[in-house]
Design an enzyme around this catalytic site. Structure first.
Site, PDB file in Angstrom:
ATOM      1  N   PRO A  72       0.820  -1.217   0.000  1.00 17.45           N
ATOM      2  CA  PRO A  72       0.000   0.000   0.000  1.00 17.45           C
ATOM      3  C   PRO A  72       0.857   1.273   0.000  1.00 17.45           C
ATOM      4  O   PRO A  72       1.842   1.374   0.723  1.00 17.45           O
ATOM      5  CB  PRO A  72      -0.812  -0.125   1.289  1.00 17.45           C
ATOM      6  CG  PRO A  72      -0.913  -1.598   1.511  1.00 17.45           C
ATOM      7  CD  PRO A  72       0.415  -2.142   1.051  1.00 17.45           C
ATOM      8  N   CYS A  73       0.433   2.221  -0.811  1.00 15.12           N
ATOM      9  CA  CYS A  73       1.250   3.419  -1.039  1.00 15.12           C
ATOM     10  C   CYS A  73       0.609   4.706  -0.533  1.00 15.12           C
ATOM     11  O   CYS A  73       1.214   5.772  -0.639  1.00 15.12           O
ATOM     12  CB  CYS A  73       1.531   3.569  -2.526  1.00 15.12           C
ATOM     13  SG  CYS A  73       0.037   3.841  -3.507  1.00 15.12           S
ATOM     14  N   GLN A  74      -0.585   4.631   0.028  1.00 15.60           N
ATOM     15  CA  GLN A  74      -1.308   5.850   0.392  1.00 15.60           C
ATOM     16  C   GLN A  74      -0.462   6.807   1.231  1.00 15.60           C
ATOM     17  O   GLN A  74      -0.519   8.020   1.044  1.00 15.60           O
ATOM     18  CB  GLN A  74      -2.580   5.516   1.183  1.00 15.60           C
ATOM     19  CG  GLN A  74      -3.611   4.765   0.418  1.00 15.60           C
ATOM     20  CD  GLN A  74      -3.500   3.260   0.587  1.00 15.60           C
ATOM     21  OE1 GLN A  74      -2.410   2.706   0.595  1.00 15.60           O
ATOM     22  NE2 GLN A  74      -4.625   2.584   0.686  1.00 15.60           N
ATOM     23  N   PHE A  76       2.749   7.188   1.268  1.00 11.46           N
ATOM     24  CA  PHE A  76       3.915   7.701   0.541  1.00 11.46           C
ATOM     25  C   PHE A  76       3.521   8.585  -0.635  1.00 11.46           C
ATOM     26  O   PHE A  76       4.333   9.332  -1.161  1.00 11.46           O
ATOM     27  CB  PHE A  76       4.767   6.554  -0.012  1.00 11.46           C
ATOM     28  CG  PHE A  76       5.441   5.727   1.034  1.00 11.46           C
ATOM     29  CD1 PHE A  76       6.312   6.296   1.946  1.00 11.46           C
ATOM     30  CD2 PHE A  76       5.227   4.363   1.098  1.00 11.46           C
ATOM     31  CE1 PHE A  76       6.953   5.530   2.906  1.00 11.46           C
ATOM     32  CE2 PHE A  76       5.862   3.586   2.050  1.00 11.46           C
ATOM     33  CZ  PHE A  76       6.724   4.163   2.952  1.00 11.46           C
ATOM     34  N   SER A  77       2.292   8.493  -1.068  1.00 12.66           N
ATOM     35  CA  SER A  77       1.822   9.203  -2.252  1.00 12.66           C
ATOM     36  C   SER A  77       1.862  10.718  -2.053  1.00 12.66           C
ATOM     37  O   SER A  77       1.648  11.224  -0.947  1.00 12.66           O
ATOM     38  CB  SER A  77       0.385   8.767  -2.558  1.00 12.66           C
ATOM     39  OG  SER A  77      -0.160   9.539  -3.586  1.00 12.66           O
TER      40      SER A  77
END
Length: 165
Positions: A72-74, A76-77
């Site tokens: 999951p990248c939320q 880091f986005s």
């Protein structure tokens, strides 16, 4: 060869590896979204769902030769909350690292947003690299790639690959 796809979604890594000419005796996938699980099973009917990434080392699957994961990248986005590894979603990468240490695949591939390389996440990125390097048996390389080279979209992603040294 056996493949374990963590945070699998609908099977992007499985499809990409298949299209690149890889064949797998067994495909295992870890996903919690029921719609993504159904879609993965539709696309890969012989794949075995192994539950949540949080429980992956407790499963009795054959050793994977390759582990892939787009954690999951939320957090880091660029559009996210900026919490990095302190965020609930992005901190789940620790389970992928634990799976790599447990199974010791020949190769692992991690994909994520370029935000993981932003200055505010620099410590988090190096913590991830260090955790993977501390396993002690992998040569690790990474590169920022623009998916427009292979897909009809302009999205930069980091790809980190580890292979047994």
């Amino acid at each position: 060869m056996n493949l374990l796809e963590l945070f699998s979604g609908i099977g992007g890594f499985s499809l990409g590896l298949h299209q690149a000419g890889f064949t797998f005796d067994k495909v295992y996938f870890s996903e919690i979204d029921r719609h993504a699980i159904a879609n993965f099973k539709h696309n890969f009917p012989n794949a075995q769902h192994v539950g949540s990434v949080c429980d992956i080392t407790g499963t009795s699957i054959e050793r994977p030769d390759i582990i892939t994961f787009g954690s999951p990248c939320q957090n880091f986005s660029a559009a996210g909350n900026g919490l990095g590894l302190q965020g609930a979603e992005s901190s789940l990468i620790r389970y992928a690292i634990k799976a790599i240490d447990y199974f010791r695949p020949d190769i692992f591939i991690w994909e994520n947003v370029k935000g993981v390389l932003f200055e505010r996440h620099c410590r988090d990125f190096w913590a991830i690299v260090k955790a993977l390097a501390d396993i002690g048996v992998y040569q690790i390389e990474w590169q920022l790639l623009n998916t427009s080279w292979v897909l009809p979209q302009n999205r930069e992603r980091i790809y980190l690959v580890g292979r047994l040294a």
